[in-house]
Design a protein around this motif. Structure first.
Motif, mmCIF file in Angstrom:
data_model
loop_
_atom_site.group_PDB
_atom_site.id
_atom_site.type_symbol
_atom_site.label_atom_id
_atom_site.label_comp_id
_atom_site.label_asym_id
_atom_site.label_seq_id
_atom_site.Cartn_x
_atom_site.Cartn_y
_atom_site.Cartn_z
ATOM 1 N N LEU A 99 79.274 46.210 33.273
ATOM 2 C CA LEU A 99 79.688 45.042 34.048
ATOM 3 C C LEU A 99 78.719 44.760 35.193
ATOM 4 C CD1 LEU A 99 83.553 45.621 34.176
ATOM 5 C CD2 LEU A 99 82.381 43.718 33.060
ATOM 6 N N ALA A 100 78.252 45.820 35.853
ATOM 7 C CA ALA A 100 77.316 45.633 36.974
ATOM 8 C C ALA A 100 76.003 45.015 36.487
ATOM 9 C CB ALA A 100 77.071 46.959 37.681
ATOM 10 N N GLN A 101 75.522 45.471 35.333
ATOM 11 C CA GLN A 101 74.280 44.906 34.784
ATOM 12 C C GLN A 101 74.449 43.428 34.454
ATOM 13 O OE1 GLN A 101 73.917 47.952 31.641
ATOM 14 N NE2 GLN A 101 71.729 47.952 32.178
ATOM 15 N N LEU A 102 75.562 43.089 33.815
ATOM 16 C CA LEU A 102 75.817 41.695 33.490
ATOM 17 C C LEU A 102 75.934 40.880 34.777
ATOM 18 C CD1 LEU A 102 76.294 39.448 31.468
ATOM 19 C CD2 LEU A 102 78.703 40.141 31.344
ATOM 20 N N GLY A 103 76.552 41.476 35.795
ATOM 21 C CA GLY A 103 76.656 40.812 37.089
ATOM 22 C C GLY A 103 75.297 40.519 37.697
ATOM 23 N N ASP A 104 74.351 41.461 37.550
ATOM 24 C CA ASP A 104 72.996 41.244 38.070
ATOM 25 C C ASP A 104 72.332 40.045 37.394
ATOM 26 O OD1 ASP A 104 73.255 43.417 39.751
ATOM 27 O OD2 ASP A 104 72.209 44.807 38.388
ATOM 28 N N HIS A 105 72.580 39.870 36.107
ATOM 29 C CA HIS A 105 71.953 38.779 35.343
ATOM 30 C C HIS A 105 72.634 37.426 35.567
ATOM 31 C CE1 HIS A 105 69.171 41.333 33.189
ATOM 32 N NE2 HIS A 105 70.175 42.120 32.805
ATOM 33 N N THR A 106 73.943 37.448 35.865
ATOM 34 C CA THR A 106 74.680 36.185 35.975
ATOM 35 C C THR A 106 74.944 35.752 37.419
ATOM 36 O OG1 THR A 106 76.819 37.330 35.935
ATOM 37 C CG2 THR A 106 75.917 36.583 33.799
ATOM 38 N N GLY A 107 74.815 36.694 38.347
ATOM 39 C CA GLY A 107 75.151 36.379 39.736
ATOM 40 C C GLY A 107 76.647 36.475 40.003
ATOM 41 N N LEU A 108 77.408 36.970 39.040
ATOM 42 C CA LEU A 108 78.855 37.150 39.194
ATOM 43 C C LEU A 108 79.142 38.608 39.503
ATOM 44 C CD1 LEU A 108 79.882 35.110 36.028
ATOM 45 C CD2 LEU A 108 80.056 34.336 38.395
ATOM 46 N N SER A 109 80.201 38.846 40.261
ATOM 47 C CA SER A 109 80.545 40.232 40.590
ATOM 48 C C SER A 109 81.118 40.951 39.373
ATOM 49 C CB SER A 109 81.553 40.271 41.737
ATOM 50 O OG SER A 109 82.821 39.818 41.277
ATOM 51 N N ALA A 110 80.985 42.281 39.372
ATOM 52 C CA ALA A 110 81.549 43.085 38.285
ATOM 53 C C ALA A 110 83.068 42.900 38.230
ATOM 54 C CB ALA A 110 81.189 44.557 38.474
ATOM 55 N N GLY A 111 83.691 42.775 39.401
ATOM 56 C CA GLY A 111 85.146 42.564 39.448
ATOM 57 C C GLY A 111 85.548 41.256 38.788
ATOM 58 N N MET A 112 84.784 40.189 39.065
ATOM 59 C CA MET A 112 85.078 38.893 38.445
ATOM 60 C C MET A 112 84.878 38.965 36.938
ATOM 61 S SD MET A 112 85.967 35.783 38.344
ATOM 62 C CE MET A 112 85.993 35.011 39.939
ATOM 63 N N LEU A 113 83.813 39.597 36.508
ATOM 64 C CA LEU A 113 83.556 39.731 35.068
ATOM 65 C C LEU A 113 84.662 40.535 34.384
ATOM 66 C CD1 LEU A 113 79.715 40.319 35.227
ATOM 67 C CD2 LEU A 113 80.869 38.348 34.206
ATOM 68 N N SER A 114 85.159 41.552 35.052
ATOM 69 C CA SER A 114 86.254 42.347 34.504
ATOM 70 C C SER A 114 87.502 41.484 34.340
ATOM 71 C CB SER A 114 86.546 43.532 35.423
ATOM 72 O OG SER A 114 87.671 44.241 34.954
ATOM 73 N N LYS A 115 87.801 40.659 35.333
ATOM 74 C CA LYS A 115 88.962 39.768 35.245
ATOM 75 C C LYS A 115 88.791 38.759 34.113
ATOM 76 C CE LYS A 115 90.448 40.079 40.043
ATOM 77 N NZ LYS A 115 90.630 39.360 41.309
ATOM 78 N N LEU A 116 87.569 38.260 33.922
ATOM 79 C CA LEU A 116 87.309 37.327 32.824
ATOM 80 C C LEU A 116 87.563 38.003 31.479
ATOM 81 C CD1 LEU A 116 84.017 35.579 34.010
ATOM 82 C CD2 LEU A 116 86.286 34.556 33.875
ATOM 83 N N GLU A 117 87.046 39.221 31.338
ATOM 84 C CA GLU A 117 87.195 39.941 30.070
ATOM 85 C C GLU A 117 88.652 40.275 29.766
ATOM 86 O OE1 GLU A 117 84.658 43.364 29.821
ATOM 87 O OE2 GLU A 117 82.831 42.136 29.741
ATOM 88 N N ARG A 118 89.445 40.522 30.789
ATOM 89 C CA ARG A 118 90.854 40.865 30.591
ATOM 90 C C ARG A 118 91.744 39.638 30.523
ATOM 91 N NH1 ARG A 118 92.308 44.180 35.233
ATOM 92 N NH2 ARG A 118 90.368 43.533 36.147
ATOM 93 N N GLY A 119 91.165 38.444 30.654
ATOM 94 C CA GLY A 119 91.935 37.213 30.559
ATOM 95 C C GLY A 119 92.760 36.915 31.789
ATOM 96 N N GLN A 120 92.441 37.536 32.914
ATOM 97 C CA GLN A 120 93.194 37.307 34.142
ATOM 98 C C GLN A 120 92.707 36.074 34.889
ATOM 99 O OE1 GLN A 120 92.700 41.100 36.113
ATOM 100 N NE2 GLN A 120 94.681 41.807 35.358
ATOM 101 N N VAL A 121 91.488 35.634 34.568
ATOM 102 C CA VAL A 121 90.901 34.449 35.189
ATOM 103 C C VAL A 121 90.364 33.566 34.073
ATOM 104 C CG1 VAL A 121 89.023 33.625 36.667
ATOM 105 C CG2 VAL A 121 90.269 35.684 37.290
ATOM 106 N N VAL A 122 90.594 32.261 34.185
ATOM 107 C CA VAL A 122 90.051 31.302 33.223
ATOM 108 C C VAL A 122 88.657 30.901 33.704
ATOM 109 C CG1 VAL A 122 90.348 29.041 32.175
ATOM 110 C CG2 VAL A 122 92.353 30.453 32.652
ATOM 111 N N PRO A 123 87.623 31.134 32.895
ATOM 112 C CA PRO A 123 86.265 30.821 33.347
ATOM 113 C C PRO A 123 85.989 29.321 33.359
ATOM 114 C CG PRO A 123 86.223 31.574 31.081
ATOM 115 C CD PRO A 123 87.646 31.718 31.567
ATOM 116 N N THR A 124 85.155 28.912 34.276
ATOM 117 C CA THR A 124 84.692 27.525 34.293
ATOM 118 C C THR A 124 83.538 27.413 33.303
ATOM 119 O OG1 THR A 124 83.065 27.945 36.027
ATOM 120 C CG2 THR A 124 85.296 27.282 36.738
#
Length: 191
Positions: A30-55
């Motif tokens: 998650l941290a690596q993906l965060g480095d490439h996207t500019g998104l936090s690892a926490g946000m990416l985790s929420k996206l993957e778990r379906g807790q946040v709807v991505p824009t």
């Protein structure tokens, strides 16, 4: 804020699990993906778990990292067998109105199911309600009476159905309903 219906519709695409699968295919954390996207690892985790709807811009950032298009996230999901549960309290129920009076209420039993071959409705006919406006649509319709009675008028004939009766007809001709009780209505859109 999104309505429950919209959230459920978006959940059917399983966007979070698709992000997780892309990340896992590259053995990326998650941290690596965060480095490439500019998104936090926490946000990416929420996206993957379906807790946040991505824009869409957020999805585009993820898509660019993996070299896929936005369409990747909106294509049919895994090839797992179709299993879709719609709880009674989650049904979408709408009235059919004629000249200000409700002729019947119909609840879509499967509106969240992706790629369905049929549509199923539970129709409830209030006591003393008027006949529905004649209408027509593509497909074959099947009606099964669960309780009470139902009259279907088509081709200048009225067919009275009692509990347990089933009637199947070409819905491409004007037809109307009048009844009291409940009926299961299944529509196969193409004939």
């Amino acid at each position: 804020m999104l309505s429950e219906t919209l959230i459920e519709g978006l959940e059917s695409y399983r966007i979070g699990s698709k992000i997780r699968a892309l990340r896992a295919s590259k053995s990326m954390g998650l941290a690596q993906l965060g480095d490439h996207t500019g998104l936090s690892a926490g946000m990416l985790s929420k996206l993957e778990r379906g807790q946040v709807v991505p824009t869409l811009p957020t999805l585009m950032r993820v898509a660019m990292v993996f070299g896929v298009g936005l369409d990747h996230f909106f294509q049919p999901g895994e090839t797992a067998p179709l299993v879709e549960l719609v709880r009674a309290q989650e049904r979408l129920t709408l009235p059919n109105v004629r000249e200000g009076d409700v002729t019947y209420h119909f609840a879509s039993l499967d509106y969240t199911v992706q790629g369905r071959q049929t549509e199923a409705f539970l129709a409830e006919f209030p006591k003393g309600a008027p006949e529905s406006e004649p209408h027509e649509h593509e497909g074959v319709e099947m009606i099964h009476v669960i309780s009470g009675w139902l009259e279907l008028t088509i081709h200048s004939r009225t067919h009275r159905l009692e509990v347990g009766d089933t009637l199947t007809f070409d819905a491409g001709f004007p037809h109307s309903y009048r009844g009291e009780g409940q009926a299961l209505v299944t529509l196969r859109p193409e004939i």
